[in-house]
Scaffold this motif. Structure first.
Motif, mmCIF file in Angstrom:
data_model
loop_
_atom_site.group_PDB
_atom_site.id
_atom_site.type_symbol
_atom_site.label_atom_id
_atom_site.label_comp_id
_atom_site.label_asym_id
_atom_site.label_seq_id
_atom_site.Cartn_x
_atom_site.Cartn_y
_atom_site.Cartn_z
ATOM 1 N N LYS A 183 35.582 32.650 47.562
ATOM 2 C CA LYS A 183 34.227 32.658 46.993
ATOM 3 C C LYS A 183 33.824 34.026 46.459
ATOM 4 O O LYS A 183 33.072 34.118 45.492
ATOM 5 N N MET A 193 27.937 38.986 53.633
ATOM 6 C CA MET A 193 29.178 39.746 53.848
ATOM 7 C C MET A 193 28.900 41.130 54.419
ATOM 8 O O MET A 193 29.508 41.554 55.392
ATOM 9 N N GLU A 216 32.289 42.678 45.101
ATOM 10 C CA GLU A 216 32.309 42.540 46.575
ATOM 11 C C GLU A 216 33.654 42.994 47.153
ATOM 12 O O GLU A 216 33.727 43.886 47.980
ATOM 13 N N GLY A 265 26.520 34.998 57.250
ATOM 14 C CA GLY A 265 26.231 34.512 55.901
ATOM 15 C C GLY A 265 25.923 35.590 54.883
ATOM 16 O O GLY A 265 25.667 35.285 53.719
ATOM 17 N N ARG A 279 33.600 37.891 44.819
ATOM 18 C CA ARG A 279 34.019 38.453 43.547
ATOM 19 C C ARG A 279 34.734 39.767 43.750
ATOM 20 O O ARG A 279 34.250 40.625 44.502
ATOM 21 N N TYR A 321 36.564 35.925 53.871
ATOM 22 C CA TYR A 321 36.178 34.721 53.168
ATOM 23 C C TYR A 321 37.464 34.284 52.462
ATOM 24 O O TYR A 321 37.798 34.820 51.407
ATOM 25 N N ASP A 340 23.296 40.977 47.984
ATOM 26 C CA ASP A 340 24.362 40.199 48.627
ATOM 27 C C ASP A 340 23.775 39.461 49.836
ATOM 28 O O ASP A 340 23.075 40.058 50.666
ATOM 29 N N TYR A 396 29.254 35.742 62.589
ATOM 30 C CA TYR A 396 29.207 35.356 61.183
ATOM 31 C C TYR A 396 27.766 35.016 60.815
ATOM 32 O O TYR A 396 27.151 34.167 61.449
HETATM 33 P P1 P6P Z 1 28.652 30.822 52.779
HETATM 34 C C1 P6P Z 1 26.563 35.501 50.093
HETATM 35 O O1 P6P Z 1 26.161 34.451 49.225
HETATM 36 C C2 P6P Z 1 28.054 35.664 49.960
HETATM 37 O O2 P6P Z 1 28.379 36.007 48.647
HETATM 38 C C3 P6P Z 1 28.556 36.703 50.942
HETATM 39 O O3 P6P Z 1 27.652 37.722 51.160
HETATM 40 C C4 P6P Z 1 28.794 35.899 52.200
HETATM 41 O O4 P6P Z 1 29.840 36.435 52.981
HETATM 42 C C5 P6P Z 1 29.163 34.511 51.668
HETATM 43 O O5 P6P Z 1 28.683 34.438 50.325
HETATM 44 C C6 P6P Z 1 28.522 33.422 52.485
HETATM 45 O O6 P6P Z 1 29.014 32.194 51.989
HETATM 46 O O7 P6P Z 1 29.615 29.803 52.168
HETATM 47 O O8 P6P Z 1 28.907 31.063 54.247
HETATM 48 O O9 P6P Z 1 27.207 30.555 52.485
#
Ligand code: P6P
Length: 281
Positions: free
Chosen positions: A223, A197, A229, A195, A225, A213, A84, A193
């Motif tokens: 975004k 999770m 997630e 990037g 799943r 998110y 992740d 924040y």
């Molecule tokens: P963005 C990582 O790709 C993820 O699935 C999560 O871990 C994270 O919170 C989110 O997407 C980050 O997305 O749009 O900020 O790059």
């Protein structure tokens, strides 16, 4: 049986971490959610599939990186996000593995989770696991005798007073009701924040607050799943005394319809999730 699954995930973590430096390039394929796949994603997924399906307890293995479920003979059904936040590899920021251990075939409701865990590759490697109604934080270390999983926090609970928030998506893409909720929160809490999770959620578990998110104008289901997630992280945060929501109900009460379905994810201090649901009502 469930402990054997958590042990296998912990035992695989140092090997995944050691394999990261040489696997920062994107492969040629996309995952079932249409996201570009890193060599590290494939590596972590193959290792976890091999180690978990080798256990008598595991009846099936599914991951964000695979279209369909890999069937076996055991009782529990494991859903993995093998790496992740893997897009953080290029910038050398935190990432890790999410695991949900379900007692029903996948896709399964969050209420059928018997254990959930994430491994966080930060300055140190830790595992946070929810099972039997409690959340435990472990230090994961590779030693000459193998991999050691040492308890560092027992009965992990969100602090009473929230401190941090982190919201994904672009500000212009937030629906008006979520944006108005953010206006209040950003007056009260500090932005965290990064990037990935699990790294952001670990801040919430440590300092109290809220991670989301959310549903976006361009992506009404957000975004993240549900199986890989939303459910496991919602299970961990709720077991630690917090709350989770898809915007109107606990993530664990969302009836699954597809293995890779997305869901708006909001987790954190209960009062902040209550305010979120009121704002989106
Ligand atoms: P963005 C990582 O790709 C993820 O699935 C999560 O871990 C994270 O919170 C989110 O997407 C980050 O997305 O749009 O900020 O790059």
């Amino acid at each position: 049986m469930v402990e054997a699954i958590l042990d296998a995930v912990a035992a695989t973590a140092p090997e995944i971490r050691r394999g990261l430096p040489g696997r920062r390039a994107y492969g040629d394929e996309e995952n079932p959610s249409g996201e570009r796949r890193l060599a590290a994603d494939e590596y972590a997924d193959e290792l976890l599939e091999e180690r978990l399906l080798a256990l008598d307890a595991v009846g099936s293995y599914a991951s964000e990186e695979r279209e369909s479920v890999v069937e076996s003979e055991g009782r529990y059904h494991v859903a993995c996000d093998p790496l992740d936040g893997s897009s953080n590899l290029k910038s050398n920021n935190a990432m890790g593995t999410i695991v949900g251990v379900y007692d029903e075939p996948l896709p399964a409701p969050g209420r059928s989770l018997v254990a959930s865990a994430f491994v966080l590759f930060g300055p140190i490697t830790t595992m946070v696991a929810a099972s039997d109604g409690t959340v435990t934080e472990y230090l994961i270390e590779a030693t000459d005798d193998g991999v050691e999983r040492t308890v560092v926090t027992e009965n992990l609970r969100l602090p009473e007073n929230p401190t941090v928030y982190g919201f994904g998506g672009r500000v212009p893409d937030w629906p008006a009701d979520f944006a108005s909720y953010v206006e209040d929160i950003e007056q009260e809490l500090k932005l965290r924040y990064g990037g990935a999770m699990i790294a952001d959620v670990n801040q919430v578990l440590t300092y109290g607050g809220v991670f989301a998110y959310p549903a976006l104008e361009s992506a009404p289901n957000g975004k993240l799943r549900l199986q890989f997630e939303g459910n496991p992280i919602g299970h961990i945060v709720e077991t630690a005394g917090g709350a989770s929501s898809d915007g109107s109900r606990s993530l664990l009460d969302v009836e699954p319809t597809a293995l890779h379905e997305r869901v708006p994810v909001h987790v954190g201090t209960e009062s902040l999730i209550d305010r979120l649901e009121a704002a989106l009502a």
